[in-house]
Scaffold this active site. Structure first.
Site, PDB file in Angstrom:
ATOM      1  N   PHE A 181       2.252   8.829  -0.283  1.00 21.54           N
ATOM      2  CA  PHE A 181       1.538   7.559  -0.295  1.00 21.54           C
ATOM      3  C   PHE A 181       0.071   7.722  -0.662  1.00 21.54           C
ATOM      4  O   PHE A 181      -0.627   6.752  -0.800  1.00 21.54           O
ATOM      5  CB  PHE A 181       1.650   6.866   1.076  1.00 21.54           C
ATOM      6  CG  PHE A 181       3.092   6.656   1.492  1.00 21.54           C
ATOM      7  CD1 PHE A 181       3.952   5.982   0.667  1.00 21.54           C
ATOM      8  CD2 PHE A 181       3.563   7.152   2.689  1.00 21.54           C
ATOM      9  CE1 PHE A 181       5.276   5.795   1.040  1.00 21.54           C
ATOM     10  CE2 PHE A 181       4.876   6.963   3.086  1.00 21.54           C
ATOM     11  CZ  PHE A 181       5.734   6.290   2.250  1.00 21.54           C
TER      12      PHE A 181
ATOM     13  N   TRP B 145       0.837  -1.202   0.000  1.00 25.16           N
ATOM     14  CA  TRP B 145       0.000   0.000   0.000  1.00 25.16           C
ATOM     15  C   TRP B 145       0.869   1.248   0.000  1.00 25.16           C
ATOM     16  O   TRP B 145       0.508   2.270  -0.579  1.00 25.16           O
ATOM     17  CB  TRP B 145      -0.912  -0.015   1.232  1.00 25.16           C
ATOM     18  CG  TRP B 145      -1.767   1.200   1.396  1.00 25.16           C
ATOM     19  CD1 TRP B 145      -2.976   1.448   0.800  1.00 25.16           C
ATOM     20  CD2 TRP B 145      -1.494   2.369   2.207  1.00 25.16           C
ATOM     21  NE1 TRP B 145      -3.468   2.668   1.187  1.00 25.16           N
ATOM     22  CE2 TRP B 145      -2.578   3.256   2.046  1.00 25.16           C
ATOM     23  CE3 TRP B 145      -0.439   2.724   3.041  1.00 25.16           C
ATOM     24  CZ2 TRP B 145      -2.643   4.481   2.707  1.00 25.16           C
ATOM     25  CZ3 TRP B 145      -0.499   3.945   3.693  1.00 25.16           C
ATOM     26  CH2 TRP B 145      -1.584   4.802   3.530  1.00 25.16           C
ATOM     27  N   HIS B 146       2.038   1.164   0.635  1.00 20.85           N
ATOM     28  CA  HIS B 146       2.922   2.322   0.694  1.00 20.85           C
ATOM     29  C   HIS B 146       3.691   2.528  -0.613  1.00 20.85           C
ATOM     30  O   HIS B 146       4.198   3.629  -0.856  1.00 20.85           O
ATOM     31  CB  HIS B 146       3.917   2.163   1.847  1.00 20.85           C
ATOM     32  CG  HIS B 146       3.301   2.334   3.202  1.00 20.85           C
ATOM     33  ND1 HIS B 146       2.689   1.303   3.883  1.00 20.85           N
ATOM     34  CD2 HIS B 146       3.193   3.425   3.999  1.00 20.85           C
ATOM     35  CE1 HIS B 146       2.233   1.758   5.042  1.00 20.85           C
ATOM     36  NE2 HIS B 146       2.525   3.030   5.137  1.00 20.85           N
ATOM     37  N   GLY B 147       3.789   1.505  -1.438  1.00 22.61           N
ATOM     38  CA  GLY B 147       4.478   1.667  -2.712  1.00 22.61           C
ATOM     39  C   GLY B 147       4.934   0.340  -3.284  1.00 22.61           C
ATOM     40  O   GLY B 147       5.146  -0.621  -2.554  1.00 22.61           O
TER      41      GLY B 147
END
Length: 509
Positions: free
Chosen positions: A509, A357-359
């Protein structure tokens, strides 16, 4: 001579990199203008929602320009699907509608956040040569005669947050936890409310929607609390986080092999404090600003480095995300209802996806994997009754607290490092080139930085009652003293503003 008209027009125009950030004067000018008009509408819920919606959309437009359309698209999709779920009498149709909401939202998120990752994966696996095209820029150039770069996909600010927020809405409508919002203005306001729009906290509809229809209330104590949160958030961000970042953390992480293991270790601890003060500082300001407007946002941090286990850490860190992952991912995967092995797998999967989800980078996967494996190990040890992680003995809690903090800091190395190799370089320096003999010289050279770092941890680790006492004393002060305290904080912030101001970490994000 100052041209007021030109200044206003420039302010209304989108300029890349000119966002309305809490730490900049432009935001407080924006907020001041908002409050001036708010005095006429604050107790008229229908008009209030429309008024705040306009300002919220402008806030996002200043942050993202053309991506403003994505926010509108997501709002329309989930508003329509929410109504359709409520009207449908078929369970299968309701499930299909929820699946459609999740699919559409994740496709949009995946396109902007994971397009390069997916294309590289397909090219390597299939031996093809796909290229990434920014279709939104392509359409914008065709329709508006603009000249946006069509070869690069830029991540829209806050897309991860409002995507998760709208997904939770349709799922909760399906589960019967919240009634669908009938008025599209109210729903659009819920999705786009500017204090938490670009970096959270992720707000559930059941928490926020009822507040839309209530009359405005702001007691004297609530005003004091809101002002306290705003000032505390600004100090966290601009005095502690940015100072640590500019003067030490960024330097070491950019070239870890040029520094001793001792410096790498302290940079790791420094980043732990930097990201906490950055993110919790943003949240404090967001909650305070929302409270001034009459809306209560959920707490998002609760002294996370006091945690005595990783489970405890995730009850304290980014609470709105961890609870979202629990309710909409971990539990649907089976949670702890499918046996011990499945529980461990579900924990690992949840945290791996939380990392993604963060990258779409290996370093985020490793970060999530460290937490997932750690949570599974804690659950295993607890199930086998080998250790009592939840012991009330002070010595035991201290030991587990130290272990937990260092595991979290280990994961922060991968989270912050420029790439996976840089993270392994840092670990290599820490364990093979600590430089014990140079510690006194390093401590002297970076004494100001270490003083700020130590101050940050001392305040963070203060007992809950001590923090509540300080907050209560501020709230109880006469208004004149509150404003004087605010003036002092502003003076301090101006002094620190001579340094390079850093954007909020979670904007990316």
């Amino acid at each position: 001579m100052i041209n007021i008209k030109e200044i206003v027009l420039n302010f209304l125009h989108y300029t890349e990199g000119d966002s309305l950030i809490f730490t900049q004067l432009s935001f407080w000018v924006f907020f001041g203008v908002l409050l001036a008009g708010y005095t006429f509408v604050y107790n008229r819920p229908v008009i209030r929602s429309a008024y705040l919606l306009v300002f919220s959309l402008f806030f996002y437009f200043k942050s993202s320009g053309l991506f403003f359309s994505l926010l509108l698209f997501s709002t329309l999709v989930d508003y329509t699907i929410g109504l359709a779920i409520a009207k449908s009498g078929s369970k299968i149709n309701r499930k299909l509608l929820v699946a459609l909401s999740v699919l559409v939202n994740l496709l949009v998120l995946s396109y902007f956040k994971y397009a390069y990752f997916i294309v590289d994966l397909l090219n390597n696996l299939l031996g093809i040569n796909l290229t990434v095209v920014n279709h939104l820029a392509l359409w914008g150039n065709a329709l508006l005669n603009t000249k946006f770069d069509t070869t690069t996909i830029v991540l829209p600010v806050g897309i991860s947050f409002y995507t998760f927020q709208t997904i939770s809405y349709t799922v909760d409508v399906y589960r019967g936890k919240v009634a669908p919002v009938r008025n599209i203005i109210d729903f659009a306001f819920y999705v786009s409310f500017f204090p938490q729009l670009v970096a959270g906290p992720i707000v559930r509809a059941a928490e926020f929607i009822p507040q839309i229809y209530r009359r405005y209330e702001l007691s004297k104590n609530e005003f004091g609390h809101a002002l306290f949160l705003v000032l505390a958030g600004l100090v966290k961000k601009m005095v502690i986080s940015d100072y640590l970042s500019v003067n030490f953390v960024d330097r070491v992480f950019s070239n870890p092999l040029s520094y001793t293991g001792f410096e790498n270790l302290l940079a790791t601890y420094g980043y732990a404090m930097q990201i906490y003060c950055d993110f919790s500082g943003y949240t404090d300001i967001a909650i305070g600003v929302a409270l001034l407007l009459g809306f209560k946002l959920p707490i998002n941090f609760n002294s996370p480095y006091k945690a005595t286990s990783l489970t405890d850490f995730w009850h304290r860190w980014h609470i709105s995300l961890s609870s979202w992952l629990r309710d909409y991912l971990y539990i649907p995967l089976g949670g702890n209802r499918k046996g011990r092995i499945r529980t461990y797998i579900n924990l690992l999967l949840t945290m791996l996806l939380g990392g993604l989800w963060h990258g779409a980078h290996l370093k985020f996967v490793v970060w999530g994997g460290i937490h997932g494996v750690g949570l599974a190990i804690e659950k295993l040890l607890s199930n086998l009754k080998l250790v009592n992680i939840n012991s009330e003995r002070h010595s035991t809690r201290l030991i587990w607290g130290i272990i937990t903090f260092n595991v979290v800091c280990l994961s922060w190395i991968f989270f912050r490092a420029n790439d996976f190799n840089a993270a392994t370089d840092m670990l290599s320096q820490i364990f093979t080139s600590f430089g014990t003999k140079t510690i006194p010289d390093i401590a002297l050279a970076f004494s100001d930085v270490f003083l700020v770092l130590a101050l940050g941890f001392i305040v963070h680790l203060l007992p809950y009652n001590a923090k509540e006492y300080l907050r209560g004393r501020f709230i109880a002060m006469p208004l004149s003293l509150k404003l004087f305290a605010a003036l002092l904080v502003v003076v301090v912030l101006i002094q620190f503003q001579t340094m390079e101001l850093k954007p909020f970490i979670y904007f990316r994000f």
